[in-house]
Design a protein around this motif. Structure first.
Motif, mmCIF file in Angstrom:
data_model
loop_
_atom_site.group_PDB
_atom_site.id
_atom_site.type_symbol
_atom_site.label_atom_id
_atom_site.label_comp_id
_atom_site.label_asym_id
_atom_site.label_seq_id
_atom_site.Cartn_x
_atom_site.Cartn_y
_atom_site.Cartn_z
ATOM 1 N N ARG A 1 0.823 -1.082 0.036
ATOM 2 C CA ARG A 1 -0.107 -0.169 -0.005
ATOM 3 C C ARG A 1 0.845 1.265 0.080
ATOM 4 N N ALA A 2 0.344 2.456 -0.465
ATOM 5 C CA ALA A 2 1.285 3.671 -0.580
ATOM 6 C C ALA A 2 1.640 4.200 0.830
ATOM 7 N N ASP A 3 0.820 3.886 1.958
ATOM 8 C CA ASP A 3 1.164 4.126 3.180
ATOM 9 C C ASP A 3 1.926 3.042 4.106
ATOM 10 N N PHE A 4 2.566 2.139 3.409
ATOM 11 C CA PHE A 4 3.077 0.929 4.075
ATOM 12 C C PHE A 4 4.217 1.456 5.296
ATOM 13 N N ASP A 5 4.379 0.542 6.118
ATOM 14 C CA ASP A 5 5.280 0.748 7.074
ATOM 15 C C ASP A 5 6.861 0.349 6.636
ATOM 16 N N VAL A 6 7.686 1.196 6.613
ATOM 17 C CA VAL A 6 9.132 1.051 5.964
ATOM 18 C C VAL A 6 9.438 -0.029 6.785
ATOM 19 N N LEU A 7 9.627 0.017 8.219
ATOM 20 C CA LEU A 7 10.217 -0.885 9.099
ATOM 21 C C LEU A 7 9.596 -2.333 8.949
ATOM 22 N N GLU A 8 8.426 -2.501 8.596
ATOM 23 C CA GLU A 8 7.797 -3.728 8.408
ATOM 24 C C GLU A 8 8.198 -4.398 7.184
ATOM 25 N N LEU A 9 8.341 -3.413 6.185
ATOM 26 C CA LEU A 9 8.967 -3.637 4.707
ATOM 27 C C LEU A 9 10.457 -4.271 5.013
ATOM 28 N N LEU A 10 11.246 -3.929 5.528
ATOM 29 C CA LEU A 10 12.572 -4.299 5.813
ATOM 30 C C LEU A 10 12.581 -5.502 6.663
ATOM 31 N N HIS A 11 11.717 -5.612 7.611
ATOM 32 C CA HIS A 11 11.736 -6.819 8.599
ATOM 33 C C HIS A 11 11.305 -8.092 7.537
ATOM 34 N N ASP A 12 10.279 -7.939 6.698
ATOM 35 C CA ASP A 12 9.781 -8.961 5.702
ATOM 36 C C ASP A 12 10.946 -9.228 4.900
ATOM 37 N N LEU A 13 11.779 -8.504 4.697
ATOM 38 C CA LEU A 13 13.025 -8.775 3.739
ATOM 39 C C LEU A 13 13.969 -9.675 4.426
ATOM 40 N N THR A 14 14.175 -9.177 5.702
ATOM 41 C CA THR A 14 14.850 -10.531 6.409
ATOM 42 C C THR A 14 14.353 -11.726 6.559
ATOM 43 N N ALA A 15 13.036 -11.574 6.761
ATOM 44 C CA ALA A 15 12.359 -12.880 7.009
ATOM 45 C C ALA A 15 12.334 -13.827 5.618
ATOM 46 N N GLN A 16 12.152 -13.057 4.417
ATOM 47 C CA GLN A 16 12.262 -13.593 3.198
ATOM 48 C C GLN A 16 13.598 -14.420 2.726
ATOM 49 N N THR A 17 14.395 -13.587 3.161
ATOM 50 C CA THR A 17 15.798 -13.848 2.992
ATOM 51 C C THR A 17 16.311 -15.369 3.759
ATOM 52 N N VAL A 18 15.735 -15.231 5.056
ATOM 53 C CA VAL A 18 16.292 -16.555 5.738
ATOM 54 C C VAL A 18 15.254 -17.765 5.405
ATOM 55 N N ALA A 19 14.179 -17.735 4.993
ATOM 56 C CA ALA A 19 13.077 -18.459 4.362
ATOM 57 C C ALA A 19 13.780 -19.367 2.989
ATOM 58 N N LEU A 20 14.401 -18.290 2.121
ATOM 59 C CA LEU A 20 14.708 -18.645 0.977
ATOM 60 C C LEU A 20 16.291 -18.980 0.719
ATOM 61 N N MET A 21 16.969 -18.613 1.730
ATOM 62 C CA MET A 21 18.585 -18.870 1.559
ATOM 63 C C MET A 21 19.185 -19.873 2.579
ATOM 64 N N PRO A 22 20.158 -20.386 2.547
ATOM 65 C CA PRO A 22 20.782 -21.090 3.435
ATOM 66 C C PRO A 22 21.480 -20.301 4.385
ATOM 67 N N VAL A 23 21.041 -19.553 4.995
ATOM 68 C CA VAL A 23 21.606 -18.808 6.110
ATOM 69 C C VAL A 23 20.873 -18.839 7.495
ATOM 70 N N ARG A 24 21.746 -18.601 8.343
ATOM 71 C CA ARG A 24 21.317 -18.484 9.946
ATOM 72 C C ARG A 24 20.256 -17.703 10.188
ATOM 73 N N CYS A 25 20.512 -16.361 9.811
ATOM 74 C CA CYS A 25 19.866 -15.115 10.049
ATOM 75 C C CYS A 25 20.341 -13.918 9.319
ATOM 76 N N ALA A 26 19.448 -12.882 9.235
ATOM 77 C CA ALA A 26 19.716 -11.659 8.131
ATOM 78 C C ALA A 26 19.231 -10.525 8.810
ATOM 79 N N GLY A 27 19.894 -9.442 8.795
ATOM 80 C CA GLY A 27 19.778 -8.107 9.341
ATOM 81 C C GLY A 27 19.971 -6.909 8.288
ATOM 82 N N ILE A 28 19.513 -5.719 8.759
ATOM 83 C CA ILE A 28 19.739 -4.694 7.978
ATOM 84 C C ILE A 28 20.215 -3.400 8.667
ATOM 85 N N THR A 29 21.320 -2.837 8.202
ATOM 86 C CA THR A 29 21.732 -1.589 8.616
ATOM 87 C C THR A 29 21.495 -0.684 7.356
#
Length: 246
Positions: A21-49
């Motif tokens: 949505r146009a008014d989406f929560d940016v922090l929620e988007l970035l958290h979803d990015l880390t979650a999708q990365t962990v779900a799809l890749m052979p990594v222990r965890c992921a974070g964003i700086t």
């Protein structure tokens, strides 16, 4: 060519990250990015700086779990680590082992903390808008098999998908600003038209003549035309404008 379950999940992940949505929560988007990365890749965890407005200081934003959260904070505290290097250079960082001889470790202070937390290798990909560096997506691995070059391309694609959503929001903000300016101009024009009509009737002159008088009066006194017009529209006409002499 048959489609695999993982390919379907990747497609859904990209859709999830880009269609917001146009008014989406940016922090929620970035958290979803880390979650999708962990779900799809052979990594222990992921974070964003992310980088500050000057593009120099890196600040932890979000992570897929508490372990990654702590290591992201360690990187910010120590001012070294994979996420910081990728964020500042805006280049992907290939998988690097943290278990080699002490002299071969790229981050002598961060690496021991990561190893104590069970992380044996790291990688990172940049997070960016066109012409604007944002930060990086950090990938932490606990054991082989580590991500290959195709996996890192997938991580970059996911980061770019999230960046695309951020870019769209940025464009919307610019568009809203422009629309706001246009609305202000429209509102100003309506006030000017009202003042022209009032002055035309008051002086028995054409609308063009009334406008010329308004503009000349505003310019000679360095007043804003809109403010003078609002005053005239309210019936507060300066004496100079009532003078029949141009």
């Amino acid at each position: 060519m048959s489609t695999t379950d993982r390919e379907i999940r990747i497609a859904h992940a990209v859709l999830d990250l880009t269609h917001r949505r146009a008014d989406f929560d940016v922090l929620e988007l970035l958290h979803d990015l880390t979650a999708q990365t962990v779900a799809l890749m052979p990594v222990r965890c992921a974070g964003i700086t992310v980088l500050d407005s000057e593009g120099t200081e890196a600040v932890y934003v979000t992570a897929s779990d508490d372990l990654c959260l702590a290591l992201e904070e360690d990187q910010s505290e120590l001012n070294e680590g994979p996420c910081l290097d990728s964020a500042r250079s805006q280049r992907p960082l290939p998988v690097l082992s943290l278990t080699g001889p002490p002299g071969s470790i790229r981050w002598p202070r961060f690496a021991p903390r990561a190893r104590r937390a069970g992380v044996t290798a790291v990688a990172a990909v940049p997070l960016r808008l066109p012409q604007v560096p944002l930060g990086a997506l950090n990938l932490l691995m606990a054991e082989p098999p580590y991500p290959g070059s195709r996996d890192l391309r997938l991580a970059q694609a996911l980061a770019d998908a999230a960046s695309g959503a951020l870019a769209f929001r940025h464009e919307l903000a610019q568009k809203d600003q422009i629309l706001g300016q246009l609305q202000t101009a429209l509102d100003s024009r309506l006030v000017i038209e009202q003042a022209k009509g009032a002055l035309s009737v008051r002086l028995d002159v054409s609308l063009d003549e009334a406008f010329q008088r308004l503009r000349a009066h505003a310019r000679s006194r360095r007043h804003k035309l809109t403010e003078l017009s609002a005053q005239v529209a309210r019936g507060q006409v300066p004496a100079e404008l009532l003078d029949p002499t141009p």
